[in-house]
Structure formats: C-alpha cells, structure tokens
Design an enzyme around this catalytic site. Structure first.
Site, PDB file in Angstrom:
ATOM      1  N   ASP A  67       0.810  -1.217   0.000  1.00 59.27           N
ATOM      2  CA  ASP A  67       0.000   0.000   0.000  1.00 59.27           C
ATOM      3  C   ASP A  67       0.841   1.264   0.000  1.00 59.27           C
ATOM      4  O   ASP A  67       2.070   1.214   0.148  1.00 59.27           O
ATOM      5  CB  ASP A  67      -0.950  -0.021   1.211  1.00 59.27           C
ATOM      6  CG  ASP A  67      -0.240  -0.377   2.513  1.00 59.27           C
ATOM      7  OD1 ASP A  67       1.000  -0.363   2.547  1.00 59.27           O
ATOM      8  OD2 ASP A  67      -0.925  -0.670   3.493  1.00 59.27           O
ATOM      9  N   ASN A 134      -7.526  -2.196  14.369  1.00 58.11           N
ATOM     10  CA  ASN A 134      -8.903  -2.584  14.018  1.00 58.11           C
ATOM     11  C   ASN A 134      -8.936  -3.829  13.125  1.00 58.11           C
ATOM     12  O   ASN A 134      -9.969  -4.152  12.558  1.00 58.11           O
ATOM     13  CB  ASN A 134      -9.626  -1.414  13.338  1.00 58.11           C
ATOM     14  CG  ASN A 134      -8.931  -0.971  12.057  1.00 58.11           C
ATOM     15  OD1 ASN A 134      -7.981  -1.589  11.618  1.00 58.11           O
ATOM     16  ND2 ASN A 134      -9.401   0.112  11.467  1.00 58.11           N
ATOM     17  N   HIS A 136      -7.143  -4.275  10.326  1.00 57.39           N
ATOM     18  CA  HIS A 136      -6.890  -4.067   8.897  1.00 57.39           C
ATOM     19  C   HIS A 136      -5.577  -4.715   8.464  1.00 57.39           C
ATOM     20  O   HIS A 136      -4.659  -4.886   9.266  1.00 57.39           O
ATOM     21  CB  HIS A 136      -6.963  -2.583   8.505  1.00 57.39           C
ATOM     22  CG  HIS A 136      -5.787  -1.738   8.868  1.00 57.39           C
ATOM     23  ND1 HIS A 136      -5.896  -0.588   9.613  1.00 57.39           N
ATOM     24  CD2 HIS A 136      -4.480  -1.823   8.549  1.00 57.39           C
ATOM     25  CE1 HIS A 136      -4.714  -0.031   9.736  1.00 57.39           C
ATOM     26  NE2 HIS A 136      -3.820  -0.763   9.103  1.00 57.39           N
ATOM     27  N   GLU A 141      -9.521  -1.599   5.220  1.00 58.49           N
ATOM     28  CA  GLU A 141     -10.159  -1.242   6.487  1.00 58.49           C
ATOM     29  C   GLU A 141     -11.441  -2.056   6.680  1.00 58.49           C
ATOM     30  O   GLU A 141     -11.991  -2.574   5.703  1.00 58.49           O
ATOM     31  CB  GLU A 141     -10.514   0.253   6.467  1.00 58.49           C
ATOM     32  CG  GLU A 141      -9.309   1.188   6.396  1.00 58.49           C
ATOM     33  CD  GLU A 141      -8.604   1.371   7.744  1.00 58.49           C
ATOM     34  OE1 GLU A 141      -8.706   0.486   8.613  1.00 58.49           O
ATOM     35  OE2 GLU A 141      -7.938   2.399   7.897  1.00 58.49           O
TER      36      GLU A 141
HETATM   37  C1  GLP Z   1      -0.361   0.641   8.440  1.00 60.26           C
HETATM   38  C2  GLP Z   1      -0.067  -0.246   7.250  1.00 60.26           C
HETATM   39  C3  GLP Z   1      -0.276  -1.707   7.576  1.00 60.26           C
HETATM   40  C4  GLP Z   1       0.380  -2.043   8.893  1.00 60.26           C
HETATM   41  C5  GLP Z   1      -0.241  -1.226   9.987  1.00 60.26           C
HETATM   42  C6  GLP Z   1       0.296  -1.552  11.357  1.00 60.26           C
HETATM   43  O1  GLP Z   1      -1.689   0.985   8.558  1.00 60.26           O
HETATM   44  N1  GLP Z   1      -0.851   0.083   6.117  1.00 60.26           N
HETATM   45  O2  GLP Z   1       0.240  -2.488   6.517  1.00 60.26           O
HETATM   46  O3  GLP Z   1       0.222  -3.407   9.152  1.00 60.26           O
HETATM   47  O4  GLP Z   1       0.034   0.129   9.688  1.00 60.26           O
HETATM   48  O5  GLP Z   1       1.504  -0.884  11.570  1.00 60.26           O
HETATM   49  P1  GLP Z   1       2.496  -1.200  12.738  1.00 60.26           P
HETATM   50  O6  GLP Z   1       3.193  -2.453  12.384  1.00 60.26           O
HETATM   51  O7  GLP Z   1       3.430  -0.022  12.757  1.00 60.26           O
HETATM   52  O8  GLP Z   1       1.708  -1.321  13.988  1.00 60.26           O
END
Ligand code: GLP
Length: 242
Positions: A67, A134, A136, A141
């Site tokens: 993404d 949440n 995702h 989402e």
């Molecule tokens: C973002 C990314 C996700 C990732 C999430 C959690 O929203 N788009 O791919 O898994 O953050 O991030 P973190 O690993 O920093 O908690």
C-alpha cells in the site's frame, strides 16, 4: 491458519526472515510481498544482516508492496516507498526494475490497473503482513464487503490515530491510501502475519475467536488462505488470553 508463539519480537522477526529465505532458496526469482510499519522492521533487519553475511541473494528477486498513502511520493519521508528504500532496498542487491511500489501521487485507477496486472502475472510467493488495531491488513479497512482488487480507501479514524506517531501531527496523516485488495493478498502462496504489542491483542483475539471470514475484520481473510501463519510473541499471547 496456524498460530506460532515465540519468546520475543526479535525471535518472531528471525522466524519471518528464515521463512522468507527458505522461499528465496527454493526460487531465486521469487515474488516477495512486503509490508511497512513497525511490525516487519525486525524482519528487514535480519534480511539485511543475512545479505551482508552472504546468506541471501536478492539479484533476481521481485517485490511488491501492499500500500501507499495518497499524495505522498517515494521521496516523502513518511511514504511507504521511502520506508522500504531505507529499511531494505538500499541495503541489498535488489534491482530497481524489480521493485513494485504504488506511486501515491499518480492516478489511483492507473496504479490499481498496473498493480492488478502485475499480480495476475506474478502471484506472490510469500507475503508479510502487519495488522492494524482494528484488524486491517494493508489498508483494507473494516467495511461491509471485501474489495478484491487494488483500490483507493478512506482511512479509518483509528488508523489515522495509530499512524500519526510517524507524523508531526494527526492532521498531517493523509486521509486516503491505495491498497492491494483481498485477491492479491489471498492469492499469495504463503502469508505470514506478525503482531507484537498490547495494542494488537484485541484484533488477534478476535481473529482466533471463531471460523468466520468477516469483512469487518479484514485479517480474517487469512482463514481461507492456503498457507497462513500468524506469529506473535508470548507477551501478546498472554494479553490476548487475559
Ligand atoms: C499501516 C499499514 C499496515 C500495517 C499497519 C500496522 O496501517 N498500512 O500495513 O500493518 O500500519 O503498523 P504497525 O506495524 O506499525 O503497527
């Protein structure tokens, strides 16, 4: 969907790097699906360490990231492209032409088309996922339906809040993003999700609570992936059991 509990985040990271290297050992031109955020950082460190030790070769490897924020270019310090350059791409012998990233500054439709064409022609051999608070994955989402293809998404309030730690203030977090959809994710031959920290306990608990695949909990798609592993550390496991 398997659950693996390790002793620490560092052990989880090492396990993921070993899983990636096993795939690369069996297929020099494997397609790696990559995530950003704090969760996979330790894995990238292990991969770089092993590359420097001559244990892994990226010269024929292809990568595709999950993404990107809308509006951010690869040179923007908060973009996921920049993150990947810093954490992995600039440190190993991967070829620039083998790197697929979403251009957050280009048209979402064009990017989606480019991504989905690539995914149809090059299914992912192994994909790493983090998880949002949440539930995702990528930026899929919680919504009433799963989106199969790459698409633009408005970010949930809790995602903007959680990701604001990387920006000066919450208002600086882009409100939308482009993400790979469920077809790309579920089409991966192997998927490994890494989670660590208290904030993820609720989502992981919900993931293992039943057999349902529910678009309101996007990570639940892992239940129908052909080879999916969730790797968490003991602290998170205890928290999720509490
Ligand atoms: C973002 C990314 C996700 C990732 C999430 C959690 O929203 N788009 O791919 O898994 O953050 O991030 P973190 O690993 O920093 O908690």
């Amino acid at each position: 969907m398997k659950l693996v509990v390790t002793e620490s985040y560092e052990k989880s990271s090492r396990l993921l790097a070993d899983m990636f290297e096993e795939v690369i050992a069996g297929k020099k031109n494997a397609v790696l699906g990559l995530a950003t955020g704090s969760s996979p950082e330790g894995m990238y460190e292990c991969l770089v360490e092993d590359y420097r030790a001559g244990k892994v070769d990226f010269s024929q490897i292809h990568t595709i990231n999950l993404d990107e924020y809308c509006g951010l270019s690869r040179s923007h310090t908060q973009s996921f492209g920049y993150f990947m350059d810093r954490r992995l791409f600039s440190k190993v012998n991967i070829k620039e032409e083998n790197i697929m990233l979403i251009d957050g500054t280009a048209s979402a439709e064009e990017q989606a088309e480019r991504y989905d064409t690539f995914l149809r022609e090059h299914p992912i051999d192994i994909l790493v996922l983090g998880i949002g608070t949440n539930g995702h994955i990528g930026f899929n989402e919680p919504e009433a339906v799963f989106h199969a293809n790459t698409h633009q998404v408005e970010l949930a309030k809790e995602t903007i809040q959680a990701n604001s730690r990387f920006f000066d203030k919450a208002q600086d977090v882009p409100a939308s993003a482009i993400t790979m959809g469920m077809a790309g994710i579920a089409g991966a031959r192997k998927v490994v999700l890494i989670a660590s920290g208290e904030a993820k306990a609720d989502a992981i608990k919900r993931l293992f609570a039943d057999d349902l695949v529910d678009p309101m909990l996007p990570c639940s798609i892992l239940k129908v992936c052909r080879d999916a592993t969730v790797v968490i550390d003991r602290t998170l496991y205890e928290r999720m059991k509490a």
